[in-house]
Design a protein around this motif. Structure first.
Motif, PDB file in Angstrom:
ATOM      1  N   LEU A   1       0.866  -1.167   0.000  1.00 42.84           N
ATOM      2  CA  LEU A   1       0.000   0.000   0.000  1.00 42.84           C
ATOM      3  C   LEU A   1       0.911   1.228   0.000  1.00 42.84           C
ATOM      4  CD1 LEU A   1      -2.634  -1.057   2.691  1.00 42.84           C
ATOM      5  CD2 LEU A   1      -2.887  -1.140   0.206  1.00 42.84           C
ATOM      6  N   ALA A   2       0.338   2.382  -0.234  1.00 47.60           N
ATOM      7  CA  ALA A   2       1.127   3.612  -0.153  1.00 47.60           C
ATOM      8  C   ALA A   2       1.687   3.738   1.265  1.00 47.60           C
ATOM      9  CB  ALA A   2       0.250   4.811  -0.491  1.00 47.60           C
ATOM     10  N   PRO A   3       2.861   4.328   1.416  1.00 46.67           N
ATOM     11  CA  PRO A   3       3.499   4.418   2.746  1.00 46.67           C
ATOM     12  C   PRO A   3       2.607   5.050   3.815  1.00 46.67           C
ATOM     13  CG  PRO A   3       5.021   5.146   1.051  1.00 46.67           C
ATOM     14  CD  PRO A   3       3.690   4.919   0.377  1.00 46.67           C
ATOM     15  N   ARG A   4       1.722   5.949   3.440  1.00 47.04           N
ATOM     16  CA  ARG A   4       0.876   6.603   4.448  1.00 47.04           C
ATOM     17  C   ARG A   4      -0.085   5.625   5.129  1.00 47.04           C
ATOM     18  NH1 ARG A   4      -1.559   8.327  -0.394  1.00 47.04           N
ATOM     19  NH2 ARG A   4      -3.791   7.983  -0.478  1.00 47.04           N
TER      20      ARG A   4
ATOM     21  N   ALA B   1      -0.856  -2.317  -4.626  1.00 46.94           N
ATOM     22  CA  ALA B   1       0.016  -2.624  -5.758  1.00 46.94           C
ATOM     23  C   ALA B   1       0.536  -4.022  -5.440  1.00 46.94           C
ATOM     24  CB  ALA B   1       1.161  -1.626  -5.844  1.00 46.94           C
ATOM     25  N   PHE B   2       0.385  -4.936  -6.372  1.00 43.65           N
ATOM     26  CA  PHE B   2       0.730  -6.326  -6.113  1.00 43.65           C
ATOM     27  C   PHE B   2       2.200  -6.602  -6.378  1.00 43.65           C
ATOM     28  CE2 PHE B   2      -3.819  -6.307  -6.827  1.00 43.65           C
ATOM     29  CZ  PHE B   2      -4.251  -7.002  -5.709  1.00 43.65           C
ATOM     30  N   LEU B   3       2.778  -7.454  -5.543  1.00 41.87           N
ATOM     31  CA  LEU B   3       4.181  -7.811  -5.671  1.00 41.87           C
ATOM     32  C   LEU B   3       4.483  -8.307  -7.078  1.00 41.87           C
ATOM     33  CD1 LEU B   3       6.982  -8.266  -4.460  1.00 41.87           C
ATOM     34  CD2 LEU B   3       6.186 -10.478  -3.624  1.00 41.87           C
ATOM     35  N   SER B   4       3.578  -9.074  -7.662  1.00 43.65           N
ATOM     36  CA  SER B   4       3.815  -9.611  -8.998  1.00 43.65           C
ATOM     37  C   SER B   4       3.837  -8.514 -10.069  1.00 43.65           C
ATOM     38  CB  SER B   4       2.772 -10.662  -9.356  1.00 43.65           C
ATOM     39  OG  SER B   4       1.484 -10.096  -9.374  1.00 43.65           O
TER      40      SER B   4
ATOM     41  N   ARG C   1       7.191   5.422  -3.221  1.00 44.22           N
ATOM     42  CA  ARG C   1       5.778   5.330  -3.605  1.00 44.22           C
ATOM     43  C   ARG C   1       5.046   4.158  -2.979  1.00 44.22           C
ATOM     44  NH1 ARG C   1       4.403   1.958  -7.850  1.00 44.22           N
ATOM     45  NH2 ARG C   1       6.165   0.792  -8.650  1.00 44.22           N
ATOM     46  N   LEU C   2       5.786   3.149  -2.505  1.00 42.30           N
ATOM     47  CA  LEU C   2       5.155   1.983  -1.900  1.00 42.30           C
ATOM     48  C   LEU C   2       5.676   1.759  -0.493  1.00 42.30           C
ATOM     49  CD1 LEU C   2       5.223  -0.494  -4.896  1.00 42.30           C
ATOM     50  CD2 LEU C   2       3.298   0.852  -4.075  1.00 42.30           C
ATOM     51  N   GLY C   3       4.780   1.379   0.388  1.00 39.14           N
ATOM     52  CA  GLY C   3       5.142   1.095   1.771  1.00 39.14           C
ATOM     53  C   GLY C   3       5.670  -0.316   1.913  1.00 39.14           C
ATOM     54  N   LYS C   4       5.467  -0.881   3.092  1.00 44.31           N
ATOM     55  CA  LYS C   4       5.999  -2.212   3.398  1.00 44.31           C
ATOM     56  C   LYS C   4       5.247  -3.307   2.644  1.00 44.31           C
ATOM     57  CE  LYS C   4       3.059  -2.699   7.446  1.00 44.31           C
ATOM     58  NZ  LYS C   4       2.955  -2.793   8.873  1.00 44.31           N
ATOM     59  N   LEU C   5       5.953  -4.393   2.390  1.00 41.53           N
ATOM     60  CA  LEU C   5       5.338  -5.558   1.772  1.00 41.53           C
ATOM     61  C   LEU C   5       4.432  -6.238   2.784  1.00 41.53           C
ATOM     62  CD1 LEU C   5       5.130  -7.570  -0.592  1.00 41.53           C
ATOM     63  CD2 LEU C   5       7.103  -8.761   0.394  1.00 41.53           C
ATOM     64  N   ARG C   6       3.219  -6.569   2.352  1.00 42.39           N
ATOM     65  CA  ARG C   6       2.261  -7.241   3.234  1.00 42.39           C
ATOM     66  C   ARG C   6       2.017  -8.665   2.739  1.00 42.39           C
ATOM     67  NH1 ARG C   6      -1.492  -3.247   6.126  1.00 42.39           N
ATOM     68  NH2 ARG C   6      -0.386  -1.274   5.908  1.00 42.39           N
ATOM     69  N   ALA C   7       1.831  -9.557   3.672  1.00 42.23           N
ATOM     70  CA  ALA C   7       1.621 -10.973   3.349  1.00 42.23           C
ATOM     71  C   ALA C   7       0.292 -11.175   2.622  1.00 42.23           C
ATOM     72  CB  ALA C   7       1.637 -11.802   4.630  1.00 42.23           C
ATOM     73  N   ALA C   8       0.276 -12.170   1.753  1.00 40.19           N
ATOM     74  CA  ALA C   8      -0.924 -12.489   0.980  1.00 40.19           C
ATOM     75  C   ALA C   8      -2.141 -12.709   1.870  1.00 40.19           C
ATOM     76  CB  ALA C   8      -0.663 -13.727   0.131  1.00 40.19           C
ATOM     77  N   ARG C   9      -1.945 -13.352   3.003  1.00 36.64           N
ATOM     78  CA  ARG C   9      -3.083 -13.688   3.871  1.00 36.64           C
ATOM     79  C   ARG C   9      -3.786 -12.451   4.425  1.00 36.64           C
ATOM     80  NH1 ARG C   9      -1.410 -13.297   9.168  1.00 36.64           N
ATOM     81  NH2 ARG C   9       0.837 -13.192   9.421  1.00 36.64           N
ATOM     82  N   LEU C  10      -3.160 -11.270   4.285  1.00 34.20           N
ATOM     83  CA  LEU C  10      -3.752 -10.032   4.791  1.00 34.20           C
ATOM     84  C   LEU C  10      -4.542  -9.262   3.733  1.00 34.20           C
ATOM     85  CD1 LEU C  10      -0.715  -8.782   6.904  1.00 34.20           C
ATOM     86  CD2 LEU C  10      -2.727 -10.053   7.686  1.00 34.20           C
TER      87      LEU C  10
END
Length: 148
Positions: A49-52, A69-72, A82-91
């Protein structure tokens, strides 16, 4: 049956994007314990998601207008600010999902009996890589079971 969520991690997701993933393996518990041939699953995948929105839970971010925005899509290229932290698929929240899979066949198999060919077809380098990913998936669900 209502479509059920199914989470994917890399490299299975990469193989799915390439059109080469024709099967996947999961523990037969939780929502998948009730899965039947013909059921539809909605795909959860890693996202940003956006860093905010980094401090917000996914549902709170959704309610505040966030979109993923998807990792793929962004791969492992530099993401800058422009992008915040990577989030796990399960979330991933259901309104954000972008694809479905239909269950065409269900087989039961000991995970240790998975062939090297099937491991490669799912996008893993080797048995060790597959076992490590399997354990990570189980541990994310709060389980103490391991490949061994």
């Amino acid at each position: 049956m209502t479509p059920q969520p199914i989470a994917f991690r890399m490299p299975e997701l990469r193989r799915l994007d390439e059109g080469g993933l024709t099967f996947f393996r999961r523990m037969a518990d939780g929502v998948l314990a009730r899965a039947q041939v013909g059921d539809l699953c909605w795909v959860r995948e890693p996202y940003f998601l956006a860093p905010r929105f980094d401090a917000y839970r996914p549902t709170d971010a959704l309610n505040r207008g966030a979109s993923p925005a998807f990792l793929s899509e962004v791969s492992y290229a530099p993401r800058g600010d422009r992008l915040g932290k990577l989030r796990a698929a399960r979330l991933l929240c259901r309104p954000w999902h972008r694809r479905h899979l239909r269950i065409l066949r269900i087989d039961r198999q000991l995970v240790q009996d998975v062939s090297s060919g099937d491991i490669a077809a799912a996008g893993y380098r080797d048995r060790y890589d597959f076992a490590k990913s399997w354990d990570e998936g189980i541990q994310m669900r709060g389980r103490s079971a391991h490949w061994s």
